[in-house]
Design an enzyme around this catalytic site. Structure first.
Site, PDB file in Angstrom:
ATOM      1  N   HIS A 124       1.317  -1.169  -0.668  1.00 55.96           N
ATOM      2  CA  HIS A 124      -0.110  -0.438   0.264  1.00 55.96           C
ATOM      3  C   HIS A 124       0.649   0.798  -0.268  1.00 55.96           C
ATOM      4  CE1 HIS A 124      -2.882   3.459   1.586  1.00 55.96           C
ATOM      5  NE2 HIS A 124      -3.146   1.888   1.096  1.00 55.96           N
ATOM      6  N   GLU A 126       0.260   3.893   0.815  1.00 58.61           N
ATOM      7  CA  GLU A 126       0.790   4.454   2.998  1.00 58.61           C
ATOM      8  C   GLU A 126       1.785   3.940   3.705  1.00 58.61           C
ATOM      9  OE1 GLU A 126      -0.881   5.089   6.931  1.00 58.61           O
ATOM     10  OE2 GLU A 126      -2.125   5.628   5.522  1.00 58.61           O
ATOM     11  N   SER A 222      -9.149   1.120  -2.854  1.00 56.00           N
ATOM     12  CA  SER A 222      -9.271   2.296  -2.404  1.00 56.00           C
ATOM     13  C   SER A 222      -9.353   0.769  -1.056  1.00 56.00           C
ATOM     14  CB  SER A 222      -9.754   2.713  -1.829  1.00 56.00           C
ATOM     15  OG  SER A 222     -10.697   2.840  -0.828  1.00 56.00           O
ATOM     16  N   ASN A 224      -9.532   1.526   2.786  1.00 54.21           N
ATOM     17  CA  ASN A 224     -10.030   1.861   3.621  1.00 54.21           C
ATOM     18  C   ASN A 224     -11.808   1.401   2.933  1.00 54.21           C
ATOM     19  OD1 ASN A 224     -12.139   4.583   2.722  1.00 54.21           O
ATOM     20  ND2 ASN A 224     -10.180   4.878   2.251  1.00 54.21           N
TER      21      ASN A 224
END
EC number: 1.17.7.4
Length: 310
Positions: A124, A126, A222, A224
């Site tokens: 990911h 992040e 995504s 989330n």
């Protein structure tokens, strides 16, 4: 058909800030403005910004020397910062302040001589950025089994940090496993975990108590948004991730009396409206919104953009 909207849903403060940084940079400097990686994980947002003059790249080496460049909300490794500096890029950092806080926490723990464990999903953006900012070694875990497999000695001083798109609920079992194994362990308070992730997960659970079908508006990449769909499925309710109304399949809702709709933190409200319009084309709908938290948090823009109109 009753359509019940989750509250809260959609854009969080970090996403609002990131998009606004790109828009204000375009207003101040004119097109093109370069953006490293998708500013947020949503195709509609990216395409809209492309239409205004943003150019998205995966490597700052693709950016002409000296050009205005925005780092995405996910954050970047120090190596990316160094590469941008070497090209003389004029950088605007749209890293979510909550992500930057995780970077600072990890760096502080490492400076205390603790081995840092990052709870998150490999690959990911992040996580890639965090691994590239916190001094090594950093150990990445995504499950309780990963904790058991850690090679860090049980008596070592340890600290944990978490990917912001994971909620308190997502990380609870992993943190408990870490605390059970390591006596000398510290980590951020639960209130430091992204408020928006937890709030959206709580709101989809509220939907699960009233809906026959749940539609989550968001992108496939995504984190989330995918988790919201998973939570809906945990209620044994058919739950689907849709980018927009075009992805809606009539069979999903043909027998539904109540359709719950929510949106990931990077999905704009216009796409929620698009999904409602798609439902309306199937049969008449009555729209309502569940009671829930009204989010009022906002994050400060970079000083050089604060007085620029969009």
């Amino acid at each position: 058909m009753k359509v019940v909207l989750a509250q809260p849903r959609g854009f969080c403060a970090g996403v609002v800030r990131a998009i606004e940084i790109v828009e204000r940079a375009l207003a101040k400097h004119g097109a093109p403005v370069y953006v490293r990686h998708e500013i947020v994980h949503n195709r509609h947002v990216v395409e809209t910004l492309k239409g205004k003059g943003a150019i998205f790249v995966e490597d700052v080496g693709e950016v002409p020397p000296g050009a205005v460049t925005v780092f995405s909300a996910h954050g970047v490794a120090r190596s990316v910062e160094h590469a941008a500096a070497a090209r003389g890029l004029r950088v605007l950092d749209a890293t979510c302040p909550l992500v930057a806080k995780v970077h600072a926490q990890g760096t502080r723990y490492a400076a205390q001589g603790r081995t840092v464990v990052l709870i998150g999903h490999a690959g990911h953006p992040e996580v890639v950025g965090t691994l590239g900012r916190v001094p090594e070694p950093v150990h990445l875990v995504a499950s309780v089994a990963d904790v058991a497999a850690l090679t860090v000695p049980d008596d070592a001083p340890v600290a944990y940090i978490t990917q912001t798109t994971l909620s308190v609920d997502d990380t609870r079992a992993i943190i408990a496993a870490l605390q059970a194994r390591y006596a000398d362990i510290v980590g951020p308070e639960t209130r430091d975990i992204c408020y928006a992730t937890q709030n959206r997960q709580n709101s989809v659970r509220d939907l699960g108590r009233v809906a026959d079908v749940i539609l989550v508006v968001g992108a496939n990449n995504s984190s989330n948004s995918n988790r919201l769909r998973e939570i809906g499925s945990e209620f044994d309710i058919p739950s689907y991730l849709v980018a927009d109304g075009d992805m809606l399949e009539a069979d999903w809702v043909k027998d539904a009396e109540v359709v719950g709709v929510t949106a990931g933190a990077s999905a704009p409200e216009v796409l929620v409206e698009d999904v409602i319009d798609a439902l309306r084309r199937l049969r008449p709908v009555e729209v309502s919104t569940l009671p829930g938290i009204e989010e009022t948090i906002s994050f400060r823009l970079p000083a050089e953009l604060a007085d620029i109109g969009q």
